[in-house]
Design an enzyme around this catalytic site. Structure first.
Site, short mmCIF file in Angstrom:
data_model
loop_
_atom_site.label_atom_id
_atom_site.label_comp_id
_atom_site.label_asym_id
_atom_site.label_seq_id
_atom_site.Cartn_x
_atom_site.Cartn_y
_atom_site.Cartn_z
N ASP A 6 0.82 -1.20 0.00
CA ASP A 6 0.00 0.00 0.00
C ASP A 6 0.86 1.26 0.00
O ASP A 6 0.59 2.23 -0.72
CB ASP A 6 -0.92 0.00 1.22
CG ASP A 6 -2.01 -1.07 1.13
OD1 ASP A 6 -2.11 -1.71 0.06
OD2 ASP A 6 -2.75 -1.24 2.10
N GLY A 7 1.92 1.28 0.82
CA GLY A 7 2.80 2.44 0.89
C GLY A 7 3.51 2.70 -0.43
O GLY A 7 3.72 3.86 -0.82
N ASN A 77 -4.69 9.46 -0.74
CA ASN A 77 -5.51 9.18 0.43
C ASN A 77 -6.15 10.43 1.02
O ASN A 77 -7.35 10.59 0.97
CB ASN A 77 -4.69 8.47 1.51
CG ASN A 77 -4.69 6.96 1.35
OD1 ASN A 77 -5.38 6.42 0.50
ND2 ASN A 77 -3.92 6.28 2.17
#
Length: 231
Positions: A6-7, A77
């Site tokens: 995800d990062g 995000n």
């Protein structure tokens, strides 16, 4: 391009800035794997399939953020404005297309994308939103009010969050958890939907991948089923 957690997906989106991003093939080598539906053990097969062109795409919206006196960022995000180490409440003035909306008095404010709805926004009590819903999430962090509920704005608006001239303390702003910037009295952050979403390759399709993520990654609504009639 391919991501490995995800990062890494967030970092990949960051390096392209506010411009077109090539399709991202995300493999799960991280700890949560919410944005990464592919098993790294099948990397060769998946990449071969992708190169042949037979794959569904999910367009993940991003936010274009501009500190008026400084630089610009694009986030996948969220952008977070908070009080940092100050003991004073935030006192943020919020505008939508130039119209005053509200003051945020509390620990801070999260402005998130639908993709970011399952990150910090979720922890702060905001709603989970399907990544293909075109909206901008507006979620207070620990507001000092019983009636301050999260909002979802349409994707075409421009939001402005300003630190008032009489603010008691400096505020802080971060972009996808990075590049933390100080906001002084009079500073403002302008936030709008970026014209360049991130195309991510789906394992099955946008909805099945997302619901699989919220069920398996977040254990959403996990409960023993009620017994049926006569049982």
């Amino acid at each position: 391009m391919y991501g490995t957690g995800d990062g890494t997906v967030l970092w990949t989106c960051h390096i392209f800035g506010n411009q077109s991003v090539p399709p991202v093939v995300p493999f799960n080598l991280g700890s949560l794997g919410f944005l990464t539906p592919f098993d790294p053990g099948s990397a060769e097969e998946v990449l071969h399939h992708v190169m042949e062109g037979g794959f569904p795409i999910m367009l993940r919206h991003r936010l274009h953020c501009h500190i008026v006196r400084a630089a610009e960022w694009v986030v996948l995000n969220e952008v977070v404005i908070d009080r940092g180490i100050s003991s004073f409440l935030t006192n943020l003035e919020c505008y939508c297309d130039g119209t005053f909306v509200t003051h945020v008095q509390g620990d801070g404010l999260i402005v998130a994308t639908p993709t970011g709805s399952t990150a910090y926004n979720l922890a702060a009590g905001g709603s989970m939103v399907h990544p293909q819903v075109p909206g901008i999430l507006f979620t207070p962090i620990c507001p000092h009010s019983l009636s301050f509920r999260p909002l979802i704005f349409p994707d075409h608006v421009s939001l402005c969050v300003q630190v008032p001239a009489n603010s008691r303390a400096q505020m802080w702003c971060s972009f996808d958890g990075k590049d933390r910037q100080a906001l002084n009295a009079g500073d403002a952050v302008v936030i709008r939907m970026s014209a360049w979403p991130v195309p991510t390759v789906c394992s099955k399709d946008a909805s099945r991948d997302w619901f699989s993520g919220v069920r398996e990654g977040l254990h959403w609504n996990m409960r023993r089923l009620q017994a049926g009639a006569g049982q």
